[in-house]
Design a protein around this motif. Structure first.
Motif, PDB file in Angstrom:
ATOM      1  N   SER A  30       0.773  -1.214  -0.043  1.00 37.80           N
ATOM      2  CA  SER A  30      -0.177  -0.015  -0.084  1.00 37.80           C
ATOM      3  C   SER A  30       0.707   1.161   0.167  1.00 37.80           C
ATOM      4  O   SER A  30       0.203   2.337  -0.353  1.00 37.80           O
ATOM      5  CB  SER A  30      -0.804   0.251   1.189  1.00 37.80           C
ATOM      6  N   ALA A  31       2.008   1.150   0.364  1.00 39.75           N
ATOM      7  CA  ALA A  31       2.958   2.322   0.328  1.00 39.75           C
ATOM      8  C   ALA A  31       3.665   2.518  -0.794  1.00 39.75           C
ATOM      9  O   ALA A  31       4.372   3.370  -1.164  1.00 39.75           O
ATOM     10  CB  ALA A  31       4.181   2.082   1.672  1.00 39.75           C
ATOM     11  N   GLY A  32       3.282   1.621  -2.036  1.00 35.04           N
ATOM     12  CA  GLY A  32       3.834   1.860  -2.993  1.00 35.04           C
ATOM     13  C   GLY A  32       5.064   1.221  -3.640  1.00 35.04           C
ATOM     14  O   GLY A  32       5.645   1.234  -4.496  1.00 35.04           O
ATOM     15  N   GLY A  53       1.483   9.285  -7.996  1.00 33.87           N
ATOM     16  CA  GLY A  53      -0.009   9.666  -8.261  1.00 33.87           C
ATOM     17  C   GLY A  53      -0.245  10.436  -9.536  1.00 33.87           C
ATOM     18  O   GLY A  53      -1.220  10.421 -10.092  1.00 33.87           O
ATOM     19  N   GLU A  68       4.407  17.211   4.661  1.00 34.30           N
ATOM     20  CA  GLU A  68       3.355  16.497   4.352  1.00 34.30           C
ATOM     21  C   GLU A  68       2.730  15.410   5.701  1.00 34.30           C
ATOM     22  O   GLU A  68       1.632  15.253   5.778  1.00 34.30           O
ATOM     23  CB  GLU A  68       3.589  15.431   3.247  1.00 34.30           C
ATOM     24  N   ASN A  90       3.167  12.433   6.564  1.00 32.95           N
ATOM     25  CA  ASN A  90       2.350  11.266   6.053  1.00 32.95           C
ATOM     26  C   ASN A  90       3.358  10.034   5.891  1.00 32.95           C
ATOM     27  O   ASN A  90       3.781   9.862   4.912  1.00 32.95           O
ATOM     28  CB  ASN A  90       1.413  11.216   4.847  1.00 32.95           C
ATOM     29  N   HIS A 130       3.171   6.913   6.254  1.00 32.45           N
ATOM     30  CA  HIS A 130       2.809   5.766   5.572  1.00 32.45           C
ATOM     31  C   HIS A 130       3.276   5.985   3.801  1.00 32.45           C
ATOM     32  O   HIS A 130       3.983   5.288   3.366  1.00 32.45           O
ATOM     33  CB  HIS A 130       1.513   5.124   5.869  1.00 32.45           C
ATOM     34  N   LYS A 131       2.590   7.045   3.576  1.00 30.34           N
ATOM     35  CA  LYS A 131       2.674   7.389   2.100  1.00 30.34           C
ATOM     36  C   LYS A 131       4.275   7.825   1.926  1.00 30.34           C
ATOM     37  O   LYS A 131       4.825   7.651   0.849  1.00 30.34           O
ATOM     38  CB  LYS A 131       1.780   8.499   1.660  1.00 30.34           C
TER      39      LYS A 131
END
Length: 303
Positions: free
Chosen positions: A33-35, A113, A224, A226, A228-229
């Motif tokens: 999910s983190a890419g 993204g 940011e 974030n 996780h991202k």
């Protein structure tokens, strides 16, 4: 945490022997999910653990999906570059599209993204017209009005109706309201000073100097907030440190941020994290110079 750190270390060990059995389901889903799915596939697909892994098909799917999606991003960028080369040769690639096209083993391994690009004020209006002539539509996913974008660092995204890719055209690196925007390092003058000519797919383009881009990605990661991202941004930073064709200069990094205390604080925070987990060999003087250049952290509130 430990399986993630071991995976990050394996990326930069010049071997592709990460053992998938180290991952439990929750950690695997976190990386995916983190890419990091395409990267995880790349660094494990030749191991014996990959053949027997219950994650193998998911990783293969992640690879093929990313090849299509990132291929669309690159196609969109090339379409824009070819519209008016006198204008588009001044485009500076930012964030994922920058690291994907010059650092990762293959561009599709860096999921993103949208396509983030910077253009100077002199060419901004024409570049926007070029996108409109290509059939791109200015569209806000959050249905925000144009007036909102007049107050931040990029225009309303340009949406490609053929492949669904969004392009953000930046005229600043951070919103004027952000504290980091007042740091000297991110002034328009310094963006020009710290960018250089490059070639992407036989087209002239500009990139940020790797030291400057490290400071930019680091600031973006912390602002940011974030984490996780932000894992993929940590990977971007590690790629800048390990795989830059120009070589990475710690002295140039220190020179970049000498008058930018907030950027120095952010770099001190993230590089201290890298040092704690032995991800990067950082000269002793670098962290001490960063420490003296900032006032946000001390030995009690940093990693």
């Amino acid at each position: 945490m430990q399986p993630v750190i071991l995976f990050l270390k394996s990326i930069f060990s010049d071997t592709k022997d990460y053992n998938l059995t180290l991952l439990d389901n929750a950690t695997f889903e976190y990386l995916l999910s983190a890419g990091l799915g395409p990267l995880l596939n790349h660094y494990t697909e030749k191991t014996s653990s990959y053949v027997k892994s219950p994650y193998r098909n998911t990783l293969k799917s992640s690879k093929f999906t990313s090849q299509v999606l990132i291929g669309n991003h690159i196609e969109t960028l090339l379409d824009i570059i070819k519209t008016d080369r006198e204008v588009t040769r001044n485009i500076v690639l930012l964030k994922g599209i920058s690291t994907a096209t010059r650092l990762y083993p293959e561009p599709y391994m860096r999921i993103m993204g949208d396509v983030d690009i910077f253009i100077n004020e002199a060419n901004l209006k024409q570049l926007k017209l070029n996108c409109i002539e290509l059939g791109y539509i200015q569209k806000s996913a959050e249905e925000l009005p144009h007036s909102f974008y007049e107050k931040i660092h990029h225009d309303m995204p340009f949406y490609n109706p053929e492949n669904g890719v969004c392009v953000e055209i930046h005229h600043l690196l951070f919103p004027p309201s952000s504290a980091i925007s007042s740091d000297d390092i991110f002034s328009s003058e310094n963006i020009q000073k710290h960018s250089h000519d490059g070639i992407f797919n036989n087209e002239k383009i500009k990139y940020l100097e790797v030291e400057y881009e490290l400071a930019y990605i680091c600031a973006h990661l912390v602002v940011e907030h974030n984490w996780h991202k932000g894992l993929i941004r940590l990977v971007d930073m590690l790629y800048l440190l390990y795989y830059s064709n120009d070589g990475f200069s710690w002295n140039k990094l220190i020179d970049c941020i000498r008058k930018s205390p907030l950027s120095a604080a952010y770099l001190y925070l993230v590089l201290s994290f890298f040092k704690k987990y032995n991800l990067v060999n950082i000269p002793v003087n670098v962290l001490s110079d960063l420490y003296r250049s900032q006032s946000r952290f001390n030995k009690l509130n940093v990693y």
